[in-house]
Design a protein around this motif. Structure first.
Motif, PDB file in Angstrom:
ATOM      1  N   PRO A 222     -12.568  55.065  36.610  1.00 44.04           N
ATOM      2  CA  PRO A 222     -13.638  54.760  37.572  1.00 44.04           C
ATOM      3  C   PRO A 222     -13.632  53.275  37.917  1.00 44.04           C
ATOM      4  O   PRO A 222     -13.379  52.431  37.040  1.00 44.04           O
ATOM      5  N   PRO A 223     -13.901  52.917  39.174  1.00 46.80           N
ATOM      6  CA  PRO A 223     -13.840  51.510  39.584  1.00 46.80           C
ATOM      7  C   PRO A 223     -14.676  50.572  38.723  1.00 46.80           C
ATOM      8  O   PRO A 223     -14.243  49.446  38.434  1.00 46.80           O
ATOM      9  N   ASP A 224     -15.853  51.030  38.274  1.00 47.63           N
ATOM     10  CA  ASP A 224     -16.702  50.143  37.477  1.00 47.63           C
ATOM     11  C   ASP A 224     -16.219  50.023  36.041  1.00 47.63           C
ATOM     12  O   ASP A 224     -16.743  49.205  35.269  1.00 47.63           O
ATOM     13  N   ARG A 225     -15.219  50.816  35.678  1.00 48.39           N
ATOM     14  CA  ARG A 225     -14.670  50.775  34.321  1.00 48.39           C
ATOM     15  C   ARG A 225     -13.246  50.218  34.306  1.00 48.39           C
ATOM     16  O   ARG A 225     -12.606  50.214  33.263  1.00 48.39           O
ATOM     17  N   ARG A 226     -12.783  49.762  35.458  1.00 48.14           N
ATOM     18  CA  ARG A 226     -11.429  49.212  35.558  1.00 48.14           C
ATOM     19  C   ARG A 226     -11.512  47.694  35.636  1.00 48.14           C
ATOM     20  O   ARG A 226     -12.334  47.145  36.348  1.00 48.14           O
ATOM     21  N   ALA A 227     -10.623  47.019  34.923  1.00 45.49           N
ATOM     22  CA  ALA A 227     -10.602  45.560  34.933  1.00 45.49           C
ATOM     23  C   ALA A 227      -9.705  45.053  36.070  1.00 45.49           C
ATOM     24  O   ALA A 227      -9.875  45.462  37.211  1.00 45.49           O
ATOM     25  N   GLY A 228      -8.719  44.205  35.774  1.00 46.21           N
ATOM     26  CA  GLY A 228      -8.087  43.427  36.824  1.00 46.21           C
ATOM     27  C   GLY A 228      -6.804  43.927  37.431  1.00 46.21           C
ATOM     28  O   GLY A 228      -6.154  43.166  38.161  1.00 46.21           O
ATOM     29  N   PHE A 229      -6.392  45.147  37.182  1.00 49.26           N
ATOM     30  CA  PHE A 229      -5.159  45.615  37.812  1.00 49.26           C
ATOM     31  C   PHE A 229      -5.194  47.120  38.003  1.00 49.26           C
ATOM     32  O   PHE A 229      -6.004  47.825  37.384  1.00 49.26           O
ATOM     33  N   LEU A 230      -4.300  47.589  38.871  1.00 43.30           N
ATOM     34  CA  LEU A 230      -4.127  49.022  39.100  1.00 43.30           C
ATOM     35  C   LEU A 230      -2.949  49.489  38.258  1.00 43.30           C
ATOM     36  O   LEU A 230      -1.858  48.917  38.316  1.00 43.30           O
ATOM     37  N   ALA A 231      -3.176  50.533  37.463  1.00 47.19           N
ATOM     38  CA  ALA A 231      -2.126  51.090  36.602  1.00 47.19           C
ATOM     39  C   ALA A 231      -1.562  52.349  37.240  1.00 47.19           C
ATOM     40  O   ALA A 231      -2.301  53.292  37.527  1.00 47.19           O
ATOM     41  N   ILE A 232      -0.264  52.351  37.467  1.00 49.96           N
ATOM     42  CA  ILE A 232       0.429  53.496  38.057  1.00 49.96           C
ATOM     43  C   ILE A 232       1.417  54.033  37.028  1.00 49.96           C
ATOM     44  O   ILE A 232       2.317  53.313  36.590  1.00 49.96           O
ATOM     45  N   ARG A 233       1.240  55.279  36.636  1.00 49.15           N
ATOM     46  CA  ARG A 233       2.119  55.880  35.626  1.00 49.15           C
ATOM     47  C   ARG A 233       3.350  56.481  36.312  1.00 49.15           C
ATOM     48  O   ARG A 233       3.235  57.343  37.189  1.00 49.15           O
ATOM     49  N   THR A 234       4.516  56.032  35.881  1.00 47.45           N
ATOM     50  CA  THR A 234       5.766  56.509  36.442  1.00 47.45           C
ATOM     51  C   THR A 234       6.890  56.264  35.456  1.00 47.45           C
ATOM     52  O   THR A 234       6.925  55.229  34.781  1.00 47.45           O
ATOM     53  N   ALA A 235       7.825  57.184  35.390  1.00 47.42           N
ATOM     54  CA  ALA A 235       8.970  57.020  34.500  1.00 47.42           C
ATOM     55  C   ALA A 235       9.863  55.869  34.944  1.00 47.42           C
ATOM     56  O   ALA A 235      10.684  55.385  34.161  1.00 47.42           O
ATOM     57  N   ARG A 236       9.681  55.418  36.176  1.00 46.37           N
ATOM     58  CA  ARG A 236      10.530  54.349  36.724  1.00 46.37           C
ATOM     59  C   ARG A 236       9.833  52.997  36.689  1.00 46.37           C
ATOM     60  O   ARG A 236      10.195  52.089  37.431  1.00 46.37           O
ATOM     61  N   ALA A 237       8.845  52.829  35.840  1.00 47.18           N
ATOM     62  CA  ALA A 237       8.005  51.625  35.875  1.00 47.18           C
ATOM     63  C   ALA A 237       8.821  50.334  35.812  1.00 47.18           C
ATOM     64  O   ALA A 237       8.642  49.433  36.639  1.00 47.18           O
ATOM     65  N   PHE A 238       9.738  50.221  34.847  1.00 48.37           N
ATOM     66  CA  PHE A 238      10.489  48.979  34.692  1.00 48.37           C
ATOM     67  C   PHE A 238      11.442  48.755  35.867  1.00 48.37           C
ATOM     68  O   PHE A 238      11.575  47.630  36.364  1.00 48.37           O
ATOM     69  N   ASP A 239      12.087  49.818  36.326  1.00 47.57           N
ATOM     70  CA  ASP A 239      12.993  49.683  37.474  1.00 47.57           C
ATOM     71  C   ASP A 239      12.221  49.273  38.719  1.00 47.57           C
ATOM     72  O   ASP A 239      12.686  48.420  39.500  1.00 47.57           O
ATOM     73  N   LEU A 240      11.049  49.846  38.911  1.00 49.80           N
ATOM     74  CA  LEU A 240      10.251  49.499  40.084  1.00 49.80           C
ATOM     75  C   LEU A 240       9.749  48.064  40.007  1.00 49.80           C
ATOM     76  O   LEU A 240       9.758  47.334  41.007  1.00 49.80           O
ATOM     77  N   ALA A 241       9.306  47.641  38.841  1.00 51.27           N
ATOM     78  CA  ALA A 241       8.837  46.263  38.688  1.00 51.27           C
ATOM     79  C   ALA A 241       9.963  45.282  39.006  1.00 51.27           C
ATOM     80  O   ALA A 241       9.752  44.269  39.688  1.00 51.27           O
ATOM     81  N   ARG A 242      11.163  45.591  38.530  1.00 51.38           N
ATOM     82  CA  ARG A 242      12.319  44.720  38.793  1.00 51.38           C
ATOM     83  C   ARG A 242      12.648  44.695  40.282  1.00 51.38           C
ATOM     84  O   ARG A 242      12.881  43.619  40.870  1.00 51.38           O
ATOM     85  N   ALA A 243      12.642  45.863  40.912  1.00 54.52           N
ATOM     86  CA  ALA A 243      12.969  45.939  42.341  1.00 54.52           C
ATOM     87  C   ALA A 243      11.900  45.248  43.189  1.00 54.52           C
ATOM     88  O   ALA A 243      12.215  44.594  44.196  1.00 54.52           O
ATOM     89  N   LEU A 244      10.650  45.374  42.806  1.00 50.15           N
ATOM     90  CA  LEU A 244       9.575  44.697  43.529  1.00 50.15           C
ATOM     91  C   LEU A 244       9.732  43.182  43.446  1.00 50.15           C
ATOM     92  O   LEU A 244       9.566  42.467  44.447  1.00 50.15           O
ATOM     93  N   ARG A 245      10.069  42.682  42.277  1.00 50.69           N
ATOM     94  CA  ARG A 245      10.249  41.240  42.119  1.00 50.69           C
ATOM     95  C   ARG A 245      11.395  40.732  42.990  1.00 50.69           C
ATOM     96  O   ARG A 245      11.332  39.624  43.541  1.00 50.69           O
ATOM     97  N   GLN A 246      12.426  41.527  43.111  1.00 53.59           N
ATOM     98  CA  GLN A 246      13.546  41.132  43.965  1.00 53.59           C
ATOM     99  C   GLN A 246      13.132  41.039  45.424  1.00 53.59           C
ATOM    100  O   GLN A 246      13.807  40.375  46.226  1.00 53.59           O
TER     101      GLN A 246
END
Length: 283
Positions: A222-246
């Motif tokens: 819930p928005p009032d129970r979430r702190a400072g980031f959006l968490a997206i669950r995916t098996a590709r999390a590390f690959d996506l983070a790397r590709a986004l940084r690029q």
């Protein structure tokens, strides 16, 4: 006692304690709604210390009712350490209102405080008289001239936990950043409002992509129970983070969670562009 949702700083230490024969109890971090209550119920006269976060580092879930754990610790004589790293400067944190006057509280300035590297803290409860084992010579600095016996001496209060000689340059930078916050009216309440608006925009923009949940899905918080980031669950999390940084979108990953956490100066246009970039990578 700790939880199975702690950042590696705590997780690593308590796991090492367990290797040396210390009894470590790990309470399930989820569901977070009753986490503090379950920790409180598990605390008894055998408990030496309780270590838990006020916001879970993987999902940005705010842990409610930590005062219950604090009262249980006080009742049974256990020390309470609260990791507030993902709480400070993105969600208002009031020690008294949260019932944490008797707690140790730790955090850092690298993310939401915008202080850069080299800034962290340990808040020590008033009147605390402990003799911590691992310290630096600063821990007895104020008593050096009065040393007359072989017993190791300690400074009073928080000074007992001090380290040794270090480079304080980062503290000057931190002081300048906090002056900037004051000058621009960036109070905890205003920073919270900015964060809620930004993370809400991230959530709406990602939801509009209509991604197959088996590929990626938003952690339901819930928005009032979430702190400072959006968490997206995916098996590709590390690959996506790397590709986004690029592609100049700075995100990170923890396990199978992709974390998107905009700073206060990030514009709505930049947030939409970031999700558009993610869309091209994930769909």
């Amino acid at each position: 006692m700790t939880t199975d949702g702690e950042f590696h700083t705590i997780r690593r230490q308590v796991d090492r304690f367990a290797e040396e024969g210390v009894d470590v109890v790990k309470v399930a971090a989820r569901p977070v709604e009753d986490l503090a209550e379950r920790v409180a119920r598990a605390t008894d006269d055998r408990t030496l210390a309780v270590m838990l976060s006020s916001v879970l580092f993987e999902s940005a879930e705010i842990v409610p009712g930590i005062d219950r754990a604090a009262r249980a610790c006080q009742k049974h004589g256990a020390a309470l350490l609260v990791d507030a790293y993902h709480h400070l400067n993105v969600v208002p944190f009031d020690v008294r209102a949260m019932g944490l006057e008797g707690a140790f509280i730790t955090g850092g300035g690298y993310k939401y405080c915008q202080l850069g590297e080299g800034n962290c803290f340990l808040r020590v409860p008033a009147g605390m008289r402990l003799r911590p084992v691992l310290t630096g010579w600063y821990a007895e600095f104020e008593a050096l001239e009065q040393m007359h016996d072989a017993r190791v001496s300690y400074a009073s209060g928080a000074g007992a936990f001090a380290g040794a000689t270090y480079d304080p340059t980062s503290h000057y930078r931190a002081a300048a950043v906090f002056d900037f916050h004051i000058a621009h009216g960036l109070t905890p309440d205003r920073l919270r409002a900015i964060s809620v608006r930004q993370v809400g925009l991230l959530e709406r923009e990602f939801a509009a992509l209509d991604v197959d949940p088996s590929v990626a899905r938003i952690e339901p918080v819930p928005p009032d129970r979430r702190a400072g980031f959006l968490a997206i669950r995916t098996a590709r999390a590390f690959d996506l983070a790397r590709a986004l940084r690029q592609r100049a979108v700075f995100a990170d990953a923890r396990g199978d969670i992709l974390r998107l956490g905009p700073a206060p100066y990030v514009s709505g246009e930049q947030i939409r562009a970031a999700i558009a970039t993610l869309s091209r990578l994930i769909t």
